[in-house]
Each structure stands twice: as C-alpha cells, then as structure tokens.
Design a protein around this motif. Structure first.
Motif, PDB file in Angstrom:
ATOM      1  N   GLY A 124       0.440   7.042  -4.036  1.00  0.00           N
ATOM      2  CA  GLY A 124      -0.863   6.435  -4.270  1.00  0.00           C
ATOM      3  C   GLY A 124      -0.865   5.322  -5.286  1.00  0.00           C
ATOM      4  O   GLY A 124       0.169   4.758  -5.650  1.00  0.00           O
ATOM      5  N   LEU A 125      -2.069   5.038  -5.758  1.00  0.00           N
ATOM      6  CA  LEU A 125      -2.327   3.989  -6.738  1.00  0.00           C
ATOM      7  C   LEU A 125      -2.721   4.640  -8.053  1.00  0.00           C
ATOM      8  O   LEU A 125      -3.231   5.753  -8.071  1.00  0.00           O
ATOM      9  CB  LEU A 125      -3.474   3.089  -6.256  1.00  0.00           C
ATOM     10  N   ALA A 126      -2.535   3.935  -9.151  1.00  0.00           N
ATOM     11  CA  ALA A 126      -2.875   4.473 -10.470  1.00  0.00           C
ATOM     12  C   ALA A 126      -4.276   4.029 -10.862  1.00  0.00           C
ATOM     13  O   ALA A 126      -4.518   2.857 -11.133  1.00  0.00           O
ATOM     14  CB  ALA A 126      -1.871   3.997 -11.506  1.00  0.00           C
ATOM     15  N   ASP A 127      -5.231   4.975 -10.848  1.00  0.00           N
ATOM     16  CA  ASP A 127      -6.587   4.717 -11.334  1.00  0.00           C
ATOM     17  C   ASP A 127      -6.545   4.920 -12.848  1.00  0.00           C
ATOM     18  O   ASP A 127      -6.640   6.039 -13.338  1.00  0.00           O
ATOM     19  CB  ASP A 127      -7.588   5.660 -10.680  1.00  0.00           C
ATOM     20  N   GLY A 162      -7.840   8.051 -14.888  1.00  0.00           N
ATOM     21  CA  GLY A 162      -6.690   8.828 -15.325  1.00  0.00           C
ATOM     22  C   GLY A 162      -6.110   9.700 -14.236  1.00  0.00           C
ATOM     23  O   GLY A 162      -5.670  10.823 -14.486  1.00  0.00           O
ATOM     24  N   LYS A 163      -6.095   9.187 -12.998  1.00  0.00           N
ATOM     25  CA  LYS A 163      -5.567   9.988 -11.890  1.00  0.00           C
ATOM     26  C   LYS A 163      -4.982   9.070 -10.829  1.00  0.00           C
ATOM     27  O   LYS A 163      -5.132   7.852 -10.885  1.00  0.00           O
ATOM     28  CB  LYS A 163      -6.673  10.844 -11.285  1.00  0.00           C
ATOM     29  N   LYS A 180      -3.729   7.518  -0.242  1.00  0.00           N
ATOM     30  CA  LYS A 180      -4.139   6.821   0.975  1.00  0.00           C
ATOM     31  C   LYS A 180      -5.416   7.415   1.564  1.00  0.00           C
ATOM     32  O   LYS A 180      -5.524   8.627   1.746  1.00  0.00           O
ATOM     33  CB  LYS A 180      -3.005   6.905   1.995  1.00  0.00           C
ATOM     34  N   GLY A 181      -6.407   6.529   1.809  1.00  0.00           N
ATOM     35  CA  GLY A 181      -7.668   6.941   2.425  1.00  0.00           C
ATOM     36  C   GLY A 181      -8.718   7.432   1.451  1.00  0.00           C
ATOM     37  O   GLY A 181      -9.876   7.599   1.834  1.00  0.00           O
ATOM     38  N   GLN A 182      -8.343   7.677   0.188  1.00  0.00           N
ATOM     39  CA  GLN A 182      -9.329   8.135  -0.802  1.00  0.00           C
ATOM     40  C   GLN A 182     -10.118   6.947  -1.339  1.00  0.00           C
ATOM     41  O   GLN A 182      -9.576   5.840  -1.480  1.00  0.00           O
ATOM     42  CB  GLN A 182      -8.655   8.874  -1.952  1.00  0.00           C
ATOM     43  N   HIS A 198     -13.496   0.651 -11.731  1.00  0.00           N
ATOM     44  CA  HIS A 198     -12.301   1.315 -12.251  1.00  0.00           C
ATOM     45  C   HIS A 198     -11.118   0.364 -12.150  1.00  0.00           C
ATOM     46  O   HIS A 198     -10.944  -0.311 -11.133  1.00  0.00           O
ATOM     47  CB  HIS A 198     -11.994   2.588 -11.463  1.00  0.00           C
ATOM     48  N   LEU A 199     -10.303   0.333 -13.186  1.00  0.00           N
ATOM     49  CA  LEU A 199      -9.084  -0.472 -13.160  1.00  0.00           C
ATOM     50  C   LEU A 199      -8.013   0.307 -12.405  1.00  0.00           C
ATOM     51  O   LEU A 199      -7.681   1.439 -12.759  1.00  0.00           O
ATOM     52  CB  LEU A 199      -8.610  -0.778 -14.585  1.00  0.00           C
TER      53      LEU A 199
END
Length: 156
Positions: free
Chosen positions: A104-107, A111-112, A116-118, A124-125
C-alpha cells in the motif's frame, strides 16, 4: 608655528605610507593567487538566468519531481501513477489507492497504510514508498479528483 608644520608633515607621511602599505598588500595577495578579483575568470559573476537554466536541466520543474506543490486534476477512471517518494494530498473528490500488488501507500497523517482499493481521506498527506503505485477515482464517484502533488508522476 614649527609644531604646526611638523604635525602636517607627519600626517602626510602617515597617509602616503598607509596607501603604500595597502597597495603592497593588494598586489601581494593577487600575485600569490590567494584571492581572486570579483568578476574575473577565477571568480566569475553568474546571472539569474544561468542559474535558472542550470536548475531546469536538473529536472526540478513540472511533473519530473521538485520541491513545489502542483495542483493536479485526475480525470474519472484514470490513474495517477507516482514515482518513488512522491507526496500527494487529496483536496477534492473521492480517491482510492492503486497498487499493482498487495502493498500500500503510507498515510502519514493517519499513521497507517492504505491498501489497494481503500479510500484515501481528504487532506491527508500520502507518500508513495515505491514507484508504480498511485491513486484513482473511487468507482462510485463520477467526477474528477483534485490533488496536490510534490514529486514525479504520470496519468494513465
């Protein structure tokens, strides 16, 4: 009256001697090469246009990466594919994470990880740890998504 003449003569000697010492120091420094004359070949003056051209050659502008935020519109059904280290902030619309694999990606704000698909929360950065991942419009959303992007990307 003799004291007055002596004082003027002494002052003149000190002034002339001071100029002589200053001239000697300047010519010695230049002869040694320890100090270059501003604007000379050894110490050139550069213009703003030269520096701008040099920075432009390094790819610091546009979607090749850079340090400024760029407003980007992602059309419905298209994917913004980010380069490694690119940062985005969703400003308008509904976006979901895209990844060709299960990572995934770093939100950073939340902090999570966002997989994919979320959905990606607005404001949010999000940082892309690897190239090839990105964002796309939410399948139930029919408009464009507006994001701020810092770094390289392509829209497919």
């Amino acid at each position: 009256m003799k004291k007055w003449v002596a004082r003027i003569a002494l002052g003149a000697v000190l002034v002339v001697g001071g100029f002589g010492i200053g001239y000697w120091n300047t010519s010695t420094i230049e002869a040694d090469g320890a100090s270059a004359v501003p604007g000379s070949v050894e110490d050139p003056v550069v213009t703003k246009s030269y520096v701008d051209a040099l920075v432009g050659e390094k790819g610091q502008e546009g979607n090749t990466g850079g340090d400024k935020l760029e407003v980007v519109t992602v059309p419905n059904g298209k994917i913004l594919i980010a380069n490694e280290g690119t940062e985005i902030i969703v400003r308008a619309g509904k976006a979901v994470a895209y990844s060709p694999d299960s990572n995934g990606l770093a939100d950073v704000t939340g902090g999570k990880d966002v997989f994919k698909g979320q959905p990606i929360p607005a404001n949010h950065l999000v940082i892309f740890p690897r190239a090839g991942r990105g964002i796309t419009t939410d399948p139930g959303f029919t408009k464009t998504v507006t994001v701020l992007v810092r770094g390289g990307y392509t829209i497919q």
